[in-house]
Design a protein around this motif. Structure first.
Motif, PDB file in Angstrom:
ATOM      1  N   LEU A   8      12.461 -11.351 -30.444  1.00 42.57           N
ATOM      2  CA  LEU A   8      11.739 -12.325 -29.627  1.00 42.57           C
ATOM      3  C   LEU A   8      11.466 -13.562 -30.468  1.00 42.57           C
ATOM      4  O   LEU A   8      11.125 -13.474 -31.643  1.00 42.57           O
ATOM      5  CB  LEU A   8      10.417 -11.733 -29.126  1.00 42.57           C
ATOM      6  CG  LEU A   8      10.552 -10.511 -28.228  1.00 42.57           C
ATOM      7  CD1 LEU A   8       9.179 -10.020 -27.827  1.00 42.57           C
ATOM      8  CD2 LEU A   8      11.343 -10.853 -26.997  1.00 42.57           C
ATOM      9  N   ARG A   9      11.589 -14.699 -29.847  1.00 45.54           N
ATOM     10  CA  ARG A   9      11.279 -15.955 -30.518  1.00 45.54           C
ATOM     11  C   ARG A   9       9.871 -16.374 -30.173  1.00 45.54           C
ATOM     12  O   ARG A   9       9.365 -16.060 -29.113  1.00 45.54           O
ATOM     13  CB  ARG A   9      12.259 -17.038 -30.060  1.00 45.54           C
ATOM     14  CG  ARG A   9      13.670 -16.763 -30.541  1.00 45.54           C
ATOM     15  CD  ARG A   9      14.593 -17.758 -29.952  1.00 45.54           C
ATOM     16  NE  ARG A   9      14.878 -17.215 -28.619  1.00 45.54           N
ATOM     17  CZ  ARG A   9      15.720 -17.718 -27.759  1.00 45.54           C
ATOM     18  NH1 ARG A   9      16.327 -18.807 -28.024  1.00 45.54           N
ATOM     19  NH2 ARG A   9      15.924 -17.159 -26.590  1.00 45.54           N
ATOM     20  N   GLU A  44       9.434 -15.231 -25.239  1.00 42.96           N
ATOM     21  CA  GLU A  44      10.808 -15.726 -25.218  1.00 42.96           C
ATOM     22  C   GLU A  44      11.193 -15.935 -23.762  1.00 42.96           C
ATOM     23  O   GLU A  44      10.877 -15.095 -22.911  1.00 42.96           O
ATOM     24  CB  GLU A  44      11.721 -14.685 -25.862  1.00 42.96           C
ATOM     25  CG  GLU A  44      13.193 -14.998 -25.735  1.00 42.96           C
ATOM     26  CD  GLU A  44      14.048 -13.872 -26.273  1.00 42.96           C
ATOM     27  OE1 GLU A  44      14.663 -14.080 -27.329  1.00 42.96           O
ATOM     28  OE2 GLU A  44      14.096 -12.812 -25.636  1.00 42.96           O
TER      29      GLU A  44
END
Length: 159
Positions: A8-9, A44
């Protein structure tokens, strides 16, 4: 079966918001304690032809502790993690208390058909895109029969 990893960003807007909040706290006296201040989960957002996919990291949180809503093109995910107290535990609790995530959605979402699932601490929201009116090409043919011509003339007159 091998476990799959989910990467996940971080949400850059949430990072900026948190930084501004911390800077404001240095200038102004703190009104609320750290425990009272909501934390923002890592998020994200992806898109494909049919939908938008939002994933949020919510480790250790059960689905019953999460509230998801869409109102006026605004996605809101919130909830509260209660601190577990153990007399003999010296575990460091990184996050507890209220959490809140919100983001604006494009105008082409179908809010009535959103699907939500939670697996291994990751909340996944699939937000379908609304079906747009598609254009259709209509082929023009040569009218050969007098019956077809009379039907067209009758339709023009309203009969």
């Amino acid at each position: 079966m091998e476990p799959t990893a989910v990467v996940l960003r971080r949400d850059p807007f949430a990072d900026v918001q948190e930084l501004l909040s911390r800077m404001t706290g240095l200038i102004q006296p703190a009104v609320e304690t750290e425990a009272d201040r909501p934390w923002v989960p890592v998020a994200e957002i992806d898109e494909n032809d049919q939908s938008y996919i939002v994933r949020l990291e919510l480790p250790g949180i059960s689905p019953e502790e999460v509230d998801v809503s869409i109102r006026d093109r605004e996605l809101c995910v919130s909830g509260e993690v209660r601190e577990e107290r153990e007399e003999r535990s010296h575990a460091l609790r990184v996050r507890f208390g209220r959490f809140h995530y919100h983001t604006s959605l494009p105008s082409d979402v179908d809010a009535d058909n959103v699907r939500a699932s939670m697996n291994d601490g990751v909340l996944a929201l699939v937000i379908p895109k609304a079906q747009r009116a598609q254009s259709h090409h209509i082929k023009i043919t040569q009218t050969e029969s007098t019956d077809e011509q009379s039907q067209v003339k009758g339709a023009q007159r309203g009969t």
